[in-house]
Design a protein around this motif. Structure first.
Motif, PDB file in Angstrom:
ATOM      1  N   PRO A   1       0.923  -1.245   0.141  1.00 33.64           N
ATOM      2  CA  PRO A   1      -0.113  -0.167  -0.190  1.00 33.64           C
ATOM      3  C   PRO A   1       0.716   1.228  -0.043  1.00 33.64           C
ATOM      4  O   PRO A   1       1.743   1.415   0.845  1.00 33.64           O
TER       5      PRO A   1
ATOM      6  N   SER B   1       0.888   4.212   1.088  1.00 32.69           N
ATOM      7  CA  SER B   1       0.743   5.117   2.212  1.00 32.69           C
ATOM      8  C   SER B   1       1.038   4.727   3.428  1.00 32.69           C
ATOM      9  O   SER B   1       1.133   3.238   3.733  1.00 32.69           O
TER      10      SER B   1
ATOM     11  N   PRO C   1      -3.851   4.351   6.663  1.00 36.41           N
ATOM     12  CA  PRO C   1      -4.674   5.592   6.673  1.00 36.41           C
ATOM     13  C   PRO C   1      -5.480   5.837   7.836  1.00 36.41           C
ATOM     14  O   PRO C   1      -5.953   4.685   8.688  1.00 36.41           O
TER      15      PRO C   1
ATOM     16  N   LEU D   1      -8.470   2.011   1.532  1.00 32.43           N
ATOM     17  CA  LEU D   1      -7.371   2.597   0.786  1.00 32.43           C
ATOM     18  C   LEU D   1      -7.818   3.383  -0.333  1.00 32.43           C
ATOM     19  O   LEU D   1      -7.207   3.706  -1.301  1.00 32.43           O
TER      20      LEU D   1
ATOM     21  N   ARG E   1      -5.686   5.921  -2.880  1.00 32.55           N
ATOM     22  CA  ARG E   1      -4.077   5.404  -2.868  1.00 32.55           C
ATOM     23  C   ARG E   1      -3.952   4.172  -3.637  1.00 32.55           C
ATOM     24  O   ARG E   1      -4.727   3.305  -3.725  1.00 32.55           O
TER      25      ARG E   1
ATOM     26  N   ALA F   1      -8.452   0.261  -3.092  1.00 30.50           N
ATOM     27  CA  ALA F   1      -7.292   0.821  -3.530  1.00 30.50           C
ATOM     28  C   ALA F   1      -7.159   0.729  -5.029  1.00 30.50           C
ATOM     29  O   ALA F   1      -7.634   0.080  -5.723  1.00 30.50           O
TER      30      ALA F   1
END
Length: 377
Positions: free
Chosen positions: A109, A111, A114, A119, A122, A147
């Motif tokens: 991931p 980032s 979160p 996600l 992202r 995501a």
């Protein structure tokens, strides 16, 4: 495979805690964890025996060794399982997982863990190494994560991360060191702030973000990816070239700087991409200007439903308050906030009335206000 039991190795880390919440609340799955820091109810062997999907979310430098230890502990009972990792490097963790008999996918991931439930917005890199029977469930998991998934080979991932992470972090760590050495002579950070440009503000936001984070993560991103060192040599080489040209200072040096470091790179990026980047920079500049509005309030809306924002805005309309800007963001606790900048000519008492109405009418909760308003509220 419809309702697999999830195991988290590194369950007390930031991503371990986020994944537990995600799997339990978003996907309705049962989660078991193990972590040297406060989650040792199950041994490594017991955790493997209990779960169907095992996720490694340990520190970067330790992940390959941790995986190899779990392979030894499993001793074949992992044959029908799916093993995942969420490390910032992929070659070494994926290679370690492939020594098991489980199906294997490396994830990254893009980032930190979160504040939000998914996600969304992202990217997440997906490195399929050995995947067959678990593919349908993996796809359900990726869809639930929301995501923006990008598929890649593990080596491709690490090469790209040397640029996306290694180069960016290295540049800003170096900027932090230069600030530490040079800023005191010009009044420190407070002395520089009134002179800030949009570029400086954006760069300093990234630098401060890195300095506020876990230093072990930034260390490992530099030291554990074998493609970072060659990238750093190129980066330092170009900086040394620029230093030599500036030190020379003549017209020929200026022309070489333009040709080598500007014109060639602009030609590679392309006119369209360069123009899009310039426009994105301008948009961020306008956002920073809005966030620096001297008169504002931030409001949390507890009812996330159609009409909530309209009810909030009607409070200002009824009192003749003109709005300069409105932006949504998340607080440090993960609450969705609306930051509303108002006309500087707005009377402070009128704005305080609006703030009281927002809470009295049950529309939302005012969590922050500019000093000139909040001090008299």
């Amino acid at each position: 495979m419809q309702q697999p039991r999830i195991g988290l190795v590194g369950s007390q880390g930031s991503y371990g805690r986020w994944l537990r919440t995600f799997f339990e609340q978003r996907m309705g799955l049962r989660v078991h964890g193990r972590d040297p820091v406060g989650d040792t109810g199950l041994s490594e062997r017991e955790l493997i025996e209990t779960v169907d999907v095992l996720v490694f979310c340990a520190p970067i430098r330790h992940t390959p060794a941790v995986i190899r230890h779990y392979v030894e502990q499993a001793a074949g009972i992992e044959r029908d399982q799916l093993w995942l990792d969420i490390t910032s490097t992929k070659v070494a963790p994926v290679a370690a997982m492939l020594t098991s008999l489980a199906e294997v996918v490396g994830l990254h991931p893009m980032s930190a863990a979160p504040k939000s439930a998914t996600l969304r917005g992202r990217a997440m890199v997906v490195c399929e190494a050995r995947l067959d029977r678990w593919r349908p469930w993996l796809e359900r998991f990726l869809v639930a994560s929301e995501a923006d998934c990008v598929r890649a080979e593990a080596e491709q991932h690490d090469r790209v991360m040397a640029i996306v992470q290694g180069m960016v972090h290295a540049s800003h760590v170096a900027q932090g060191a230069v600030l530490r050495e040079l800023a005191p002579a010009v009044g420190g950070l407070d002395g520089i702030r009134p002179f800030s440009s949009v570029g400086y503000e954006l760069d300093m936001a990234v630098t401060r973000r890195i300095l506020a984070g876990n230093p072990a993560i930034y260390q490992d991103i530099q030291f554990e990816n074998p493609y970072v060192a060659p990238m750093l040599e190129r980066l330092s080489g170009h900086l040394n070239t620029l230093c030599d040209l500036v030190r020379n200072g003549d017209d020929a040096a200026r022309d070489r700087m333009r040709e080598q470091l500007l014109d060639r790179s602009r030609s590679y990026v392309g006119e369209r991409a360069a123009a899009e980047g310039s426009y994105a920079f301008e948009r961020l500049g306008y956002l920073l200007a809005d966030l620096h509005e001297p008169r504002f309030i931030s409001v949390f809306l507890p009812m996330d439903k159609p009409g909530s924002l309209r009810a909030l805005l009607s409070v200002f309309e009824q009192r003749g308050i003109n709005l300069d800007s409105i932006h949504s963001s998340r607080s440090a606790e993960g609450e969705l906030l609306f930051r509303i900048g108002v006309d500087r000519a707005c009377d402070a008492s009128t704005l305080r009335e609006a703030m009281k109405a927002i809470e009295a009418e049950g529309i939302g909760r005012v969590v922050e206000a500019s000093e000139g308003v909040a001090s008299n509220s």
